[in-house]
Design an enzyme around this catalytic site. Structure first.
Site, mmCIF file in Angstrom:
data_model
loop_
_atom_site.group_PDB
_atom_site.id
_atom_site.type_symbol
_atom_site.label_atom_id
_atom_site.label_comp_id
_atom_site.label_asym_id
_atom_site.label_seq_id
_atom_site.Cartn_x
_atom_site.Cartn_y
_atom_site.Cartn_z
ATOM 1 N N THR A 23 -0.556 -1.832 -11.835
ATOM 2 C CA THR A 23 0.139 -1.650 -10.555
ATOM 3 C C THR A 23 0.796 -3.091 -10.231
ATOM 4 O O THR A 23 0.145 -4.101 -10.845
ATOM 5 C CB THR A 23 -0.356 -1.191 -9.121
ATOM 6 O OG1 THR A 23 0.534 -0.737 -8.173
ATOM 7 C CG2 THR A 23 -1.482 -2.088 -8.955
ATOM 8 N N CYS A 29 -0.789 -4.784 0.645
ATOM 9 C CA CYS A 29 -1.297 -3.569 0.212
ATOM 10 C C CYS A 29 -2.516 -4.003 -0.755
ATOM 11 O O CYS A 29 -2.878 -4.910 -1.033
ATOM 12 C CB CYS A 29 -0.367 -2.758 -0.856
ATOM 13 S SG CYS A 29 1.316 -2.320 -0.237
ATOM 14 N N HIS A 46 -2.879 2.134 -5.240
ATOM 15 C CA HIS A 46 -2.239 1.251 -4.517
ATOM 16 C C HIS A 46 -1.731 1.933 -3.263
ATOM 17 O O HIS A 46 -0.754 2.618 -2.965
ATOM 18 C CB HIS A 46 -0.794 1.071 -5.423
ATOM 19 C CG HIS A 46 0.011 -0.082 -4.860
ATOM 20 N ND1 HIS A 46 0.848 -0.866 -5.731
ATOM 21 C CD2 HIS A 46 0.264 -0.556 -3.545
ATOM 22 C CE1 HIS A 46 1.513 -1.611 -5.057
ATOM 23 N NE2 HIS A 46 1.303 -1.576 -3.657
#
Length: 163
Positions: A23, A29, A46
Site C-alpha cells: 500500500t 491513514c 489501508h
C-alpha cells in the site's frame, strides 16, 4: 515467484505466502496488518478514519479502522487462520499538516492510532510492532512468506518489522 497485490485506500486484502501486499501513501491513514504465522495467511488494510460517527456514510465500512480490523480478522478465520495466533502491526497515523493545525485536539492520525489500539485490545489481538506518528508518509510491503513488513519513507528510508 512472488506476486504483489496492491491495497488501495479504504480497502483491505487477504493473501497467503509467497504473495506480498503493498500500500502506498500512508499519511494520516493507518496501515494495519494481521497475520497467522503458522499458515502464512494475512491481511493488510489501508484505513482512512477511526470509526463511524452519527450521520456518516456507512456504505464502505473498510474506510474505518475499527471495522476493517474486525472484518479482516473474521475473514482470516473463515479462511483457516487461528484467531489465537493472529498478531498485528500498524503503520502511519502521521500528522501531515501539523503546521496548519490551529486547534489543540488530537490529529486524525493520532485518533486512527488510538482506534486501532483500542480495537485490537478489545479483540485480544497482540500488537507486535508499530511505526506510527511523525509528519511523513509511508509505503508498506508485507511479505506473507516471511512475515516481514518493509516500511519505506523519504524521511527515514527503509525499515523492516518482522513477526
Amino acid at each position: 515467484m512472488t506476486t504483489r497485490e496492491r491495497v488501495g485506500i479504504s480497502e483491505y486484502k487477504l493473501a497467503k505466502g509467497p504473495t506480498s501486499l503493498v500500500t502506498y501513501g500512508l499519511g494520516s491513514c493507518l496501515g494495519i496488518t494481521l497475520y497467522d504465522p503458522e499458515i502464512k495467511l494475512g491481511g493488510m488494510a489501508h484505513t482512512l478514519l477511526p470509526k463511524p460517527r452519527t450521520g456518516m456514510d456507512r456504505s464502505r465500512m473498510t474506510k474505518f479502522v475499527n471495522a476493517s480490523i474486525r472484518m479482516m480478522a473474521d475473514e482470516l478465520v473463515e479462511n483457516g487462520a487461528s484467531f489465537e495466533r493472529l498478531v498485528a502491526k500498524m503503520f502511519g497515523g502521521a500528522n501531515m499538516f501539523e503546521a496548519l493545525q490551529e486547534w489543540a485536539g488530537e490529529s486524525i492520525g493520532q485518533r486512527n492510532i488510538n482506534a486501532a489500539r483500542e480495537t485490537l485490545a478489545e479483540l485480544g489481538i497482540h500488537l507486535v510492532a508499530e511505526d506510527v506518528g511523525g509528519n511523513f508518509g509511508r509505503t508498506l510491503v508485507f511479505n506473507l512468506e516471511s512475515g516481514k513488513v518493509t516500511v519505506k519513507s523519504v524521511r527515514e528510508g527503509l525499515k523492516e518489522a518482522e513477526y
